[in-house]
Every structure is written in C-alpha cells, then in structure tokens.
Design an enzyme around this catalytic site. Structure first.
Site, PDB file in Angstrom:
ATOM      1  N   GLY A  96       0.775  -1.228   0.000  1.00  0.00           N
ATOM      2  CA  GLY A  96       0.000   0.000   0.000  1.00  0.00           C
ATOM      3  C   GLY A  96       0.807   1.277   0.000  1.00  0.00           C
TER       4      GLY A  96
ATOM      5  N   SER B 274      -4.287  11.707   8.337  1.00  0.00           N
ATOM      6  CA  SER B 274      -5.477  11.434   7.532  1.00  0.00           C
ATOM      7  C   SER B 274      -6.437  12.598   7.648  1.00  0.00           C
ATOM      8  CB  SER B 274      -6.154  10.155   8.037  1.00  0.00           C
ATOM      9  OG  SER B 274      -7.463  10.031   7.525  1.00  0.00           O
TER      10      SER B 274
ATOM     11  N   TYR C 198     -10.177   5.745  15.127  1.00  0.00           N
ATOM     12  CA  TYR C 198      -9.153   6.020  14.113  1.00  0.00           C
ATOM     13  C   TYR C 198      -8.918   7.525  13.998  1.00  0.00           C
ATOM     14  CZ  TYR C 198      -7.033   6.448   9.467  1.00  0.00           C
ATOM     15  OH  TYR C 198      -6.216   6.771   8.409  1.00  0.00           O
TER      16      TYR C 198
END
Length: 264
Positions: free
Chosen positions: A18, A141, A154
């Site tokens: 990834g 993120s 998360y």
C-alpha cells in the site's frame, strides 16, 4: 524539479504494501537506501522484490518487527541505529459503531497509530539534530480533522498524530531537521477496497463501489475518487528532499479538497 537523496537512509514503517511500499519505492527512485518494516517476513521479502523489480538499483533492507510495541521499536533501532529520513506510515483502521468501541480497541489504536511514531522519533531525532539534517514525516489522515462517525477511534489517533508532529517540530526548531505530517484523503489500497465494500455493499463492481462510497461518505472530495498511493508518495518524497528545507511543523494535505470544504 530533480530530487536527489543519494547517500540518505530512509526508514518507512508499515511498508510491506500500500501507501508505505509506494513511499519506499519513491524514495528509492530518488536514490535513498530504504528500510522496509512489518510484522511478516514473507510479505516484506515480497515487497522488497516488487520494489527492486521497478528500481533494480535500489538498496533495500527489510526488518521484521512489531512497531506497535516497545520491543519492536528497540529491535528496529538495533538493526538501524540511525536514519536520515523517518516516515511513520504504520497504522490500522476499521469501522465500528461509536458506542461499541471497547477500552482495548481505543488503546490498540493509540498504541499502533500514535505511540509507534513517538517511540521512533525518540530513537532517531537526536541523531538527526546532531548531524544537522533530517526529515520526519507522520502519515495522518483527513479523519484527523473531519472525524468519521463510523471510525472515531481512528480519527482520534490521527488527530493526536498532528499534535505529535507539531510538538516534535518545535523540539527540532533551528537544527536543520524538519518534522511534518501528511494529511492523506481516502486512498486506494487493498484494505480500503475491503472497507469501501463493507460500507456500500460487496456486490457492486469496484468502480461503481468507489463512486458510491465517495458520494455517500466523502461527498466533499473535489477529486471524486480515491487517491492512489503513488500520489501520496510524491508529496512524501518532496518533503524528504533538500528542497523542502523551509517546511516544518506543517500538516501538508493530499486530500482532494475534502478538508478545505468543511473546516470553518
């Protein structure tokens, strides 16, 4: 712009696939010696083979360790006692109804996504500041800013990573070492494909499932598609370069406009 990282060593965590593998490949293409890390020796060797197939002259080292633990961080440091570039990419994600997230899951996300980065920065930052050059990048993120209802644990961990990056950038101020975070939007990896199908249904063809996911769950995206790992790697390679010497303490975004459109 020609980026040359010859003579530099780069440690990339969570790099057996990834985003991590794409970052390591990009750094190797720029001339850096790259260190791949992960828990599976077999997957790491496969990743190293894939990297070398694209970059035949790459200098690649693999280190099998669990960086979510203190022991794993120590094992990596024993094998690679110093590095010029540290990319903390290791992370886990998954959807979970908010009220069903257990104490153990909260701790696991914090240990894996936050403490793994903190430990390695503690290991490697003194050597970087001592030599007057270094690059630390923490892969965050858009969930750090726009907390998804389906993955609060998360989002929490990625928000903490922004604070970690800013704080260590202040510790390294004036030394020639930069510390930044990269805010990545939804990215096309195998794990994300599973996540997308989990949310929109497993019967849809991938292109249709991707569009439906973006429409329903990430409607603010200007790209209207998932980001490819190589697109994140391009930014990481730049931030690892001498050309990025004046960028530190920043949260640099590869997010398709997702964050801009909803932050007040």
């Amino acid at each position: 712009m020609r980026i040359a990282l010859d003579g530099r060593t780069a440690v990339v965590t969570g790099s057996s696939q990834g985003i991590g593998l794409a970052i390591a490949t990009g750094l190797a293409a720029a001339g850096a010696r790259v260190v791949l890390t992960g828990r599976s020796r077999e997957r790491l060797e496969s990743a190293a083979g894939a990297l070398r197939s694209g970059e035949p002259d790459a200098d690649v080292l693999t280190v099998t360790c669990d960086l979510a633990t203190e022991q794993g961080a120590a094992e990596l440091h024993d094998v690679v006692p110093a590095t010029d570039i540290l990319v903390n990419n290791l992370g886990i994600f998954g959807s979970r109804p908010p009220l069903e997230i257990t104490d153990e899951e909260w701790r696991t996300y914090f240990d894996t996504n936050v403490l793994s980065a903190v430990r390695l920065i503690r290991h490697y930052l003194p050597g970087m500041t001592g030599q007057g050059w270094g690059r630390v990048q923490n892969i965050a993120s858009d969930s750090a800013i726009v907390i998804p209802a389906e993955m609060i644990h998360y989002g929490m961990s990625k928000t903490a990573l922004l604070a970690v990056s800013r704080g260590f950038a202040k510790e390294a101020a004036g030394t020639g070492v930069t510390v930044n975070s990269v805010i990545a939007g939804p990215t096309h990896t195998g794990g994300v494909e599973d996540f997308v199908h989990e949310l929109v249904g497993g019967d849809l063809p991938w292109d249709e499932a991707q569009r439906e996911f973006m429409r329903l769950h990430r409607p603010q995206s200007l790209l209207r598609r998932l980001i490819e790992p190589e697109e994140i790697a391009n930014l990481v390679v730049y931030l690892s370069s001498p050309q990025a010497s004046a960028t530190t303490g920043a949260a640099v975004r590869v997010d398709g406009g997702y964050v801009d459109s909803i932050v007040p």
